[in-house]
Design an enzyme around this catalytic site. Sequence first.
Site, mmCIF file in Angstrom:
data_model
loop_
_atom_site.group_PDB
_atom_site.id
_atom_site.type_symbol
_atom_site.label_atom_id
_atom_site.label_comp_id
_atom_site.label_asym_id
_atom_site.label_seq_id
_atom_site.Cartn_x
_atom_site.Cartn_y
_atom_site.Cartn_z
ATOM 1 N N ASP A 169 -43.205 -14.738 36.506
ATOM 2 C CA ASP A 169 -42.428 -15.167 35.338
ATOM 3 C C ASP A 169 -41.511 -16.344 35.669
ATOM 4 O O ASP A 169 -41.010 -17.023 34.768
ATOM 5 C CB ASP A 169 -41.529 -14.016 34.846
ATOM 6 C CG ASP A 169 -42.166 -13.216 33.720
ATOM 7 O OD1 ASP A 169 -42.964 -13.798 32.966
ATOM 8 O OD2 ASP A 169 -41.841 -12.022 33.603
ATOM 9 N N LYS A 209 -51.646 -9.641 27.850
ATOM 10 C CA LYS A 209 -51.629 -10.167 29.221
ATOM 11 C C LYS A 209 -52.726 -9.493 30.051
ATOM 12 O O LYS A 209 -53.415 -10.148 30.831
ATOM 13 C CB LYS A 209 -50.248 -9.942 29.864
ATOM 14 C CG LYS A 209 -49.165 -10.840 29.260
ATOM 15 C CD LYS A 209 -47.761 -10.521 29.761
ATOM 16 C CE LYS A 209 -46.732 -11.341 28.981
ATOM 17 N NZ LYS A 209 -45.336 -11.094 29.391
ATOM 18 N N GLN A 220 -41.793 -6.511 32.003
ATOM 19 C CA GLN A 220 -41.755 -7.055 30.644
ATOM 20 C C GLN A 220 -40.327 -6.970 30.104
ATOM 21 O O GLN A 220 -39.667 -5.947 30.221
ATOM 22 C CB GLN A 220 -42.728 -6.280 29.742
ATOM 23 C CG GLN A 220 -42.838 -6.799 28.318
ATOM 24 C CD GLN A 220 -43.415 -8.208 28.217
ATOM 25 O OE1 GLN A 220 -44.204 -8.628 29.050
ATOM 26 N NE2 GLN A 220 -43.000 -8.950 27.204
HETATM 27 N N1 GUN Z 1 -40.455 -11.287 26.954
HETATM 28 C C1 GUN Z 1 -40.540 -12.404 26.178
HETATM 29 N N2 GUN Z 1 -41.107 -13.409 26.867
HETATM 30 C C2 GUN Z 1 -41.383 -12.919 28.097
HETATM 31 C C3 GUN Z 1 -41.974 -13.490 29.254
HETATM 32 O O1 GUN Z 1 -42.355 -14.662 29.308
HETATM 33 N N3 GUN Z 1 -42.089 -12.660 30.320
HETATM 34 C C4 GUN Z 1 -41.663 -11.377 30.299
HETATM 35 N N4 GUN Z 1 -41.806 -10.651 31.412
HETATM 36 N N5 GUN Z 1 -41.113 -10.816 29.255
HETATM 37 C C5 GUN Z 1 -40.978 -11.597 28.157
#
Ligand code: GUN
Length: 279
Positions: free
Chosen positions: A111, A44, A88
């Site tokens: 998100d 990311k 996350q």
């Molecule tokens: N863990 C798995 N998928 C995601 C996501 O799309 N965002 C976040 N923050 N954590 C995740």
Amino acid sequence: MDGRALAARIRSEVAEAARELGSLRLATILVGDDPASQLYISRKHDAAREVGIEPLDHRLPASVSQAELLELVSRLNADESIDGVLPQLPLPEGLDEPGVIATVDPAKDVDGFHPLNAGRLYLGRPTLVPATPRGCLALLVEAGVQLAGARAVVVGRSVIVGKPVAHLLLQADATVTVCHSRTVELARHTLDADVLVVAAGIPALVGPDMVKQGAAVVDVGQNHTAAGLVGDVDPGAADVAAHLTPVPGGVGPMTIAMLLDNTIRAAKYRRGLLAFPPA
Ligand code: GUN
């Protein structure tokens, strides 16, 4: 359905929007040292940098208290220089994940997991929408798949993928069925699907014998096996389906592209270029 190509196009549009908006910052919070989460966070960050969004890397030990974690989220919420706040997931055992998600400022919730944003999606008035479901829909639209009136089947009911993608399909006027681990005779449902989205986290759950001739199949699975990264759909399904997203190179790259696009949207909220609805 080539996720890499479409994601590259979205990233270049995001880069152009980022240039117009000036300084953009995306704060991530990684708690603990889960290797998969570390990898996702570094991807990311790399992708953000590439489009001109500055990533801010916050890391906390797995032993952090809920109060300390919420304190950090609140500080990032209040920081006027930050556009997006992303904890996350999953958080280490012992931390209250819904409590953390609900503490993120809904206007910085890139998100799209905050209850206010999830509720607005449910109501059909979306604001910030989860990235992976947005990626699934964008792939289907790009492939020219007819969604209005289509029979869409979603396998999986997670908060991150299954539930939001079902709502997006419903909003696109598909007739939506959601299957899950307690569904009886899964194949009876999947064989009926013009559009099949599989997000169950089970390698090769859906075989060619479970796919309708000419269907569009989106494989959200990211399973790390001895044979490498595999999806939830047996690649042999490509012989039956009209469209199938590959793993890797399908939904995966789209998720990050859509996260960056959500960051642009959040930046517009912060600058007053878009009004963030109160509810
Ligand atoms: N863990 C798995 N998928 C995601 C996501 O799309 N965002 C976040 N923050 N954590 C995740």
